[in-house]
Design a protein around this motif. Structure first.
Motif, PDB file in Angstrom:
ATOM      1  N   SER A  36       0.808  -1.214  -0.095  1.00 50.34           N
ATOM      2  CA  SER A  36       0.145  -0.160   0.090  1.00 50.34           C
ATOM      3  C   SER A  36       0.873   1.292   0.010  1.00 50.34           C
ATOM      4  N   HIS A 118      -2.461   0.446   8.000  1.00 49.71           N
ATOM      5  CA  HIS A 118      -2.973   1.394   6.996  1.00 49.71           C
ATOM      6  C   HIS A 118      -4.348   1.651   7.015  1.00 49.71           C
ATOM      7  N   ASP A 120      -7.381   1.045   5.645  1.00 48.03           N
ATOM      8  CA  ASP A 120      -8.227   1.301   4.466  1.00 48.03           C
ATOM      9  C   ASP A 120      -9.619   0.752   4.811  1.00 48.03           C
ATOM     10  N   SER A 123     -10.857  -2.283   3.489  1.00 46.03           N
ATOM     11  CA  SER A 123     -10.049  -3.590   3.602  1.00 46.03           C
ATOM     12  C   SER A 123     -10.931  -4.769   4.337  1.00 46.03           C
ATOM     13  N   ILE A 156     -10.682   7.295   7.974  1.00 42.91           N
ATOM     14  CA  ILE A 156      -9.997   6.970   6.637  1.00 42.91           C
ATOM     15  C   ILE A 156      -8.432   6.934   6.687  1.00 42.91           C
ATOM     16  N   TYR A 157      -7.568   5.646   6.751  1.00 45.38           N
ATOM     17  CA  TYR A 157      -6.357   5.575   7.136  1.00 45.38           C
ATOM     18  C   TYR A 157      -5.886   6.162   8.286  1.00 45.38           C
ATOM     19  N   TYR A 193     -11.326  -3.818  -4.697  1.00 47.03           N
ATOM     20  CA  TYR A 193     -11.860  -3.110  -3.522  1.00 47.03           C
ATOM     21  C   TYR A 193     -13.461  -3.744  -3.453  1.00 47.03           C
TER      22      TYR A 193
END
Length: 293
Positions: A36, A118, A120, A123, A156-157, A193
């Motif tokens: 990533s 990460h 995401d 994910s 987010i992240y 995704y």
């Protein structure tokens, strides 16, 4: 486009990595599997001054079981989780879910801890650790913190991981007797995704579910542990109870619109995943049929 200039340091130990992170703070980025981070660097979505490579730290690898707890080292690769007999026995949800993570080339390099750090929201693994009630272990020069997975993801992240901390391992309670699990995601193609996904775990006693945990992903800015499960546990599930749970779920959701799906589509798919999950766990296809009617 190529990455902006940065310095590089290959940490020889956890202590070495933590010293580098403490010295450089938020100007440093940790490189584990890089699946990533490297695209983000090349797109200049991330521009650290220093890249701290932890790939050579063997103490961060491995899978073990002790005292009713399954421990997964942060640098354990996706492919090793997929092939692990211990994972298949004690956390089969992960075995099923990780087969959906991207493609073999990514799974051969990507790491379990890297995926969680990460964060995401689309994910699979962040939702899985929510469903499995995992604890995430992070370490700094000042010591170690144990963070419940339900608290770890903040946006987010974004996570509770500080710039001077390193995610070192994840601990998951081993599966209890009569444990059941469910995983499914809607995606345009395998490896893409997810549009909406669900990772779930629970205990089945006869025809009654208890300890049901529904971890949704790709429905907001972070993985979500649904509270609508209160309508589905403690007594035999009826179509009316499932409808109430779906309505409660709809009130919880705050999905975002993007090129893959509208808000309405994500809400619809999330409700259908709940019906599909409960139907599968109870082996009651009539529940899913009535929910779709």
């Amino acid at each position: 486009m190529k990455a902006s200039a940065f310095s590089y340091a290959r940490a020889s130990s956890v202590v070495d990595a933590l010293e580098l992170l403490a010295r450089h703070g938020d100007q440093a980025k940790v490189l584990s599997g890089g699946q990533s981070l490297m695209p983000a660097l090349n797109l200049r979505l991330s521009a650290p001054e220093l890249l701290v490579d932890i790939g050579a730290i063997d103490e961060l690898r491995g899978i073990s079981v002790a005292s009713g707890v399954l421990r997964i080292g942060a640098l354990t690769r996706h492919v090793d989780v997929l092939k692990s007999a211990e994972i298949a026995k004690h956390a089969p949800l992960l075995t099923e879910a990780i087969a959906h993570v991207a493609h073999p080339a990514i799974r051969n390099r990507g790491t379990f801890g890297g995926s969680l750090a990460h964060a995401d929201p689309a994910s699979e693994l962040p939702a899985c650790v929510l469903a499995l009630d995992a604890v995430i272990l992070v370490r700094s020069k000042d010591g170690e913190r144990r963070i419940q997975a339900a608290d770890f993801f903040t946006g987010i992240y974004e996570t509770l991981l500080a710039s001077d901390e390193l995610l070192v391992a994840v601990e998951i309670p081993v599966a209890k007797p009569n444990a059941v699990h469910f995983f499914h995601e809607y995606a345009r193609r395998k490896g893409d995704y997810a549009i909406v996904g669900l990772a779930a775990s629970g205990i089945l006693s006869g025809d009654v579910l208890t300890d049901l945990r529904l971890g949704y992903f790709a429905v907001g800015d972070k993985p979500m542990l649904a509270t609508a499960t209160e309508h589905l546990t403690g007594r035999p599930v009826t179509a009316s109870m499932l409808a109430d749970a779906q309505a409660a779920l709809d009130a919880e959701l705050d999905p975002q619109e993007d090129q893959q799906a509208s808000v309405g589509m994500r809400r619809y798919l999330a409700r259908q995943l709940m019906a599909r999950c409960v139907s599968a766990l109870l082996e009651r296809p009539d529940l899913e049929t009535k929910a779709l009617a």
